[in-house]
Motif scaffolding. Structure first.
Motif, PDB file in Angstrom:
ATOM      1  N   GLY A 258      -8.986  -0.544 -65.419  1.00 33.43           N
ATOM      2  CA  GLY A 258      -9.215  -0.064 -66.778  1.00 33.43           C
ATOM      3  C   GLY A 258      -9.670  -1.095 -67.784  1.00 33.43           C
ATOM      4  O   GLY A 258      -9.688  -0.803 -68.991  1.00 33.43           O
ATOM      5  N   CYS A 259     -10.052  -2.294 -67.339  1.00 29.79           N
ATOM      6  CA  CYS A 259     -10.485  -3.324 -68.296  1.00 29.79           C
ATOM      7  C   CYS A 259     -11.646  -2.846 -69.158  1.00 29.79           C
ATOM      8  O   CYS A 259     -11.717  -3.163 -70.349  1.00 29.79           O
ATOM      9  N   ASP A 260     -12.569  -2.094 -68.543  1.00 30.86           N
ATOM     10  CA  ASP A 260     -13.764  -1.652 -69.264  1.00 30.86           C
ATOM     11  C   ASP A 260     -13.521  -0.412 -70.120  1.00 30.86           C
ATOM     12  O   ASP A 260     -14.443   0.133 -70.721  1.00 30.86           O
ATOM     13  N   ARG A 261     -12.244   0.010 -70.197  1.00 33.87           N
ATOM     14  CA  ARG A 261     -11.884   1.156 -71.036  1.00 33.87           C
ATOM     15  C   ARG A 261     -10.677   0.828 -71.923  1.00 33.87           C
ATOM     16  O   ARG A 261      -9.930   1.697 -72.341  1.00 33.87           O
ATOM     17  N   ALA A 262     -10.535  -0.460 -72.226  1.00 35.98           N
ATOM     18  CA  ALA A 262      -9.362  -0.937 -72.956  1.00 35.98           C
ATOM     19  C   ALA A 262      -9.260  -0.382 -74.364  1.00 35.98           C
ATOM     20  O   ALA A 262      -8.167  -0.339 -74.944  1.00 35.98           O
TER      21      ALA A 262
END
Length: 292
Positions: A258-262
């Motif tokens: 989920g890093c790219d949806r933080a």
């Protein structure tokens, strides 16, 4: 699937990447000020790469004056999806010796004089930092280090100090014995926090140069010894970077962690109460959720 663009932030001793095709230095304008230096762009083994020397070529910036927000914004503005941070550090563990690399997975932030967030009055945002690095990228860094013949340790807590001075003996003992930290450095914070706010996958490769000041057989930090070790570490780091494209891949799926949806649920300020000037500065970092 999206195209991978791999960003590498080079620390002390690492000021360029070898072997890039179509290599070119370019200046990037950021609303957060000037980045540390121009960035080197190119293609390595079929993967788009962007390299940024954290301290600038010639080592111009001290840890406390590195323009961290401008650096992360510039990488995001160029379309970087994944960031590998390479930095020098001291060790609190006998088994983590000078010349070894550590794939950091946790931080204790002791910095106090730096801008630590893109958000603020007029657009408040809170991201989770429970797990501040991306395990997927950590896997790639560990494999690349082993392929390069580097002795690497997977997992470790990085104590980020303000600097530019090194630790006192009392501090070094406290960080090691009471706080349970593994390595110490001056540059991974607020860098890791800002990368999370920018929805970038982030991994930290800490290159050990010394034992800080706690070790009874090594005494205080000697800068001449550090420089000698830095030279060898920089060669190892270049070997690691050359192996990353194959391991990361030219295309990537959404980050499983989920890093790219933080920022999905991070912005608390109501749309009609947001400061237009700050929102404009956030166009690259948070444009996905604020609306370009």
């Amino acid at each position: 699937m999206t195209k991978t663009k791999l960003g590498v932030i080079g620390g002390s001793g690492l000021y360029q990447i070898d072997g890039l095709k179509h290599a070119a230095w370019q200046h990037v304008e950021s609303p957060w000020g000037a980045p540390s230096d121009a960035v080197l762009t190119g293609i390595l083994e079929g993967v788009d790469m962007v390299f940024l020397p954290r301290h600038g070529r010639g080592h111009l910036h001290a840890p406390g004056t590195v323009p961290y927000r401008a650096n992360i914004d510039a990488l995001k503005r160029l379309g970087v999806t994944d960031v590998i941070s390479v930095s020098a550090c001291g060790s609190f563990r006998d088994e983590m010796a000078p010349g070894d690399f550590v794939i950091v997975d946790q931080f204790v932030d002791r910095t106090f004089a730096r801008d630590t967030s893109f958000f603020g009055t007029g657009c408040v945002g809170h991201v989770s930092l429970a797990h501040p690095t991306c395990p997927r990228l950590g896997d790639a860094c560990e494999a690349a280090a082993r392929d390069a013949g580097v002795r690497v340790h997977r997992g470790g807590t990085y104590l980020a100090m303000e600097g530019p001075q090194f630790s006192t003996l009392a501090e070094s003992r406290m960080y090691r014995e009471s706080w349970g930290c593994d390595v110490i450095g001056m540059t991974n914070m607020p860098e890791a926090k800002l990368a999370r706010e920018a929805e970038l996958c982030y991994a930290s490769v800490a290159m050990i140069t010394d034992y800080d000041s706690w070790h009874p057989d090594h005494g205080e930090v000697d800068i001449s010894d550090i420089i000698t070790t830095l030279t060898g570490n920089a060669d190892k780091a270049r070997s690691l970077v050359r192996r990353l494209p194959e391991l990361v891949g030219a295309e990537r799926e959404p980050c499983p962690h989920g890093c790219d949806r933080a920022l999905d649920h991070a912005i608390l300020t109501a749309p009609d109460a947001r400061d237009p000037e700050l929102v404009a500065r956030l166009d690259a970092v948070a444009g996905r959720v604020l609306g370009r």
